[in-house]
Scaffold this motif. Structure first.
Motif, PDB file in Angstrom:
ATOM      1  N   LYS A  59       0.824  -1.217   0.000  1.00 41.66           N
ATOM      2  CA  LYS A  59       0.000   0.000   0.000  1.00 41.66           C
ATOM      3  C   LYS A  59       0.854   1.261   0.000  1.00 41.66           C
ATOM      4  N   PHE A  60       2.179   1.083   0.251  1.00 44.78           N
ATOM      5  CA  PHE A  60       3.116   2.199   0.178  1.00 44.78           C
ATOM      6  C   PHE A  60       3.836   2.247  -1.168  1.00 44.78           C
ATOM      7  N   GLY A  61       3.476   1.339  -2.075  1.00 46.56           N
ATOM      8  CA  GLY A  61       4.168   1.236  -3.341  1.00 46.56           C
ATOM      9  C   GLY A  61       5.111   0.035  -3.339  1.00 46.56           C
ATOM     10  N   LEU A  62       6.033  -0.023  -4.302  1.00 43.99           N
ATOM     11  CA  LEU A  62       6.988  -1.124  -4.376  1.00 43.99           C
ATOM     12  C   LEU A  62       7.923  -1.076  -3.169  1.00 43.99           C
ATOM     13  N   ALA A  63       8.159  -2.248  -2.575  1.00 44.85           N
ATOM     14  CA  ALA A  63       8.955  -2.309  -1.346  1.00 44.85           C
ATOM     15  C   ALA A  63       9.845  -3.546  -1.353  1.00 44.85           C
ATOM     16  N   LEU A  64      10.909  -3.467  -0.588  1.00 43.45           N
ATOM     17  CA  LEU A  64      11.783  -4.616  -0.351  1.00 43.45           C
ATOM     18  C   LEU A  64      11.142  -5.500   0.707  1.00 43.45           C
ATOM     19  N   VAL A  65      10.935  -6.769   0.364  1.00 42.36           N
ATOM     20  CA  VAL A  65      10.294  -7.708   1.294  1.00 42.36           C
ATOM     21  C   VAL A  65      11.274  -8.844   1.590  1.00 42.36           C
ATOM     22  N   ILE A  66      11.592  -9.026   2.871  1.00 44.83           N
ATOM     23  CA  ILE A  66      12.501 -10.088   3.321  1.00 44.83           C
ATOM     24  C   ILE A  66      11.697 -11.073   4.161  1.00 44.83           C
ATOM     25  N   GLU A  67      11.714 -12.330   3.739  1.00 45.15           N
ATOM     26  CA  GLU A  67      11.007 -13.378   4.469  1.00 45.15           C
ATOM     27  C   GLU A  67      12.026 -14.249   5.192  1.00 45.15           C
ATOM     28  N   SER A  68      11.830 -14.416   6.496  1.00 48.14           N
ATOM     29  CA  SER A  68      12.772 -15.206   7.290  1.00 48.14           C
ATOM     30  C   SER A  68      12.352 -16.674   7.307  1.00 48.14           C
ATOM     31  N   SER A  69      13.249 -17.524   7.786  1.00 45.30           N
ATOM     32  CA  SER A  69      12.996 -18.967   7.822  1.00 45.30           C
ATOM     33  C   SER A  69      11.935 -19.312   8.854  1.00 45.30           C
ATOM     34  N   GLN A  70      11.392 -20.508   8.728  1.00 47.57           N
ATOM     35  CA  GLN A  70      10.372 -20.958   9.686  1.00 47.57           C
ATOM     36  C   GLN A  70      10.947 -21.125  11.084  1.00 47.57           C
TER      37      GLN A  70
ATOM     38  N   ASP B 142      15.163   2.931  -8.687  1.00 45.43           N
ATOM     39  CA  ASP B 142      16.461   2.392  -9.103  1.00 45.43           C
ATOM     40  C   ASP B 142      17.364   2.113  -7.907  1.00 45.43           C
ATOM     41  N   LYS B 143      17.224   2.919  -6.861  1.00 48.95           N
ATOM     42  CA  LYS B 143      17.992   2.675  -5.633  1.00 48.95           C
ATOM     43  C   LYS B 143      17.511   1.401  -4.953  1.00 48.95           C
ATOM     44  N   LEU B 144      16.184   1.188  -4.948  1.00 49.19           N
ATOM     45  CA  LEU B 144      15.616  -0.035  -4.381  1.00 49.19           C
ATOM     46  C   LEU B 144      16.138  -1.258  -5.122  1.00 49.19           C
ATOM     47  N   GLN B 145      16.164  -1.194  -6.431  1.00 54.63           N
ATOM     48  CA  GLN B 145      16.646  -2.320  -7.230  1.00 54.63           C
ATOM     49  C   GLN B 145      18.128  -2.597  -6.975  1.00 54.63           C
ATOM     50  N   ASP B 146      18.924  -1.541  -6.811  1.00 58.52           N
ATOM     51  CA  ASP B 146      20.354  -1.726  -6.518  1.00 58.52           C
ATOM     52  C   ASP B 146      20.562  -2.386  -5.160  1.00 58.52           C
ATOM     53  N   VAL B 147      19.748  -1.990  -4.170  1.00 57.52           N
ATOM     54  CA  VAL B 147      19.859  -2.567  -2.827  1.00 57.52           C
ATOM     55  C   VAL B 147      19.488  -4.052  -2.854  1.00 57.52           C
ATOM     56  N   VAL B 148      18.414  -4.391  -3.554  1.00 57.24           N
ATOM     57  CA  VAL B 148      17.995  -5.795  -3.637  1.00 57.24           C
ATOM     58  C   VAL B 148      19.063  -6.627  -4.333  1.00 57.24           C
ATOM     59  N   LYS B 149      19.653  -6.085  -5.396  1.00 52.90           N
ATOM     60  CA  LYS B 149      20.711  -6.792  -6.110  1.00 52.90           C
ATOM     61  C   LYS B 149      21.921  -7.014  -5.210  1.00 52.90           C
ATOM     62  N   GLU B 150      22.288  -5.996  -4.419  1.00 53.10           N
ATOM     63  CA  GLU B 150      23.440  -6.109  -3.521  1.00 53.10           C
ATOM     64  C   GLU B 150      23.187  -7.152  -2.429  1.00 53.10           C
ATOM     65  N   ILE B 151      21.989  -7.131  -1.838  1.00 56.82           N
ATOM     66  CA  ILE B 151      21.670  -8.080  -0.766  1.00 56.82           C
ATOM     67  C   ILE B 151      21.642  -9.507  -1.307  1.00 56.82           C
TER      68      ILE B 151
END
Length: 297
Positions: free
Chosen positions: A194-205, A220-229
């Motif tokens: 609802k805030f727009g495109l976001a970085l979503v990290i799902e942890s293990s069970q 573009d900054k969001l995409q660079d961060v996801v690529k780096e992570i």
């Protein structure tokens, strides 16, 4: 028993008896940074593996060993899937405390390095707006203006990306933070919210299956961060850093040199030469008869 990436052999102890499960059977105990492994020397397929994460308590008490009699032994109480297991190990070498010192010290090092492996909320991570780096940890990127989407309004904070984990903290309250080790990350994606495109990290069970959302602008900054992570996560998965730092004064042999092969049967097969037993008997009888005739003369 094959080790996983990042697992390191710390100590190797011969002449160790699994007093509870295989009493009277001499074996070898391998102490790594993640677990202890015992296997029988006579029958290597008889073995067991105890991960430190399942250990509840380690104590020393007297046990009845078939190889040593009444002697001090190492008791390890564990829990797995709501079931408790007890393991008892005895050193066959008289007067050697190495079994106790090695296992207890490495387990203590494991317990005090959980920040490398466990997801932490509201921990003492930040000091004067700087990340408290762990030993062997290197900071790769610091990103300001990252929104945590855990609440309806969102919280503005700072992102830290290292070779071990991802850390976020709120700018207004440093104690409102989260530390996510790469070891516990299940997926890293860009999703719509609802805030727009976001970085979503799902942890293990194992950590509860958290779904954590972060808003980073521009796109573009969001995409660079996801690529780096994703890149750092891939590197970490190939060679994990578990944080268990302990060295023995006498370094053990590598695990490859301790591999036990099944011995071949020491049997020699003679060439297939047939022998006529009847012929041998007749020859012996003829020789005896000639001897009797000679004596009678």
């Amino acid at each position: 028993m094959k080790t996983r990436p990042g697992e390191v052999l710390i100590d190797c102890l011969d002449s160790i008896e699994d007093t509870k499960g295989n009493n009277g059977d001499r074996g070898r105990l391998l102490v790594t940074n993640l677990r202890i492994i015992w296997h029988s020397l006579a029958l290597p397929r008889v073995n067991l593996s105890v991960g430190y994460n399942s250990v509840i308590n380690i104590t020393t008490r007297t046990a009845n060993s078939k190889l040593r009699g009444q002697t001090e032994a190492l008791y390890i109480l564990t829990k797995s899937n709501n079931t408790r297991f007890e393991f008892i190990f005895t050193s066959v070498v008289p007067g050697s405390p190495r079994l106790f010192t090695s296992v207890i010290a490495v387990h203590r090092a494991y317990e005090t390095s959980k920040m490398y492996r466990d997801l932490k909320l509201r921990a003492a991570l930040i000091h004067n707006k700087h990340l408290r780096l762990l030993p062997q940890e290197q900071l790769y990127n610091k990103i300001n203006g990252v929104w945590n989407l855990s609440s309806d309004q969102g919280n503005l904070g700072t992102f830290f990306i290292t070779n071990v984990r991802i850390v976020w903290h709120a700018n207004m309250n440093e104690s409102f933070n989260v530390s996510i080790p790469y070891l516990q990350i299940r997926s890293i994606k860009i999703r719509d919210s609802k805030f727009g495109l976001a970085l979503v990290i799902e942890s293990s069970q194992q950590t509860g299956g958290y779904v954590l959302g972060f808003k980073i602008d521009p796109l573009d900054k969001l995409q660079d961060v996801v690529k780096e992570i994703n890149s750092l996560h891939k590197v970490y998965s190939a060679s994990p850093i578990f944080g268990v730092d302990y060295e023995m004064e006498e370094k053990p042999q590598p695990l490859e040199e301790l591999t036990v092969e099944q011995p071949a049967d020491d049997v020699e097969i003679e060439p297939d030469e047939q022998t006529d037993a009847f012929t041998v008997s007749v020859d012996l009888w003829s020789g005896a008869l000639c001897l009797l005739v000679t004596l009678s003369k």
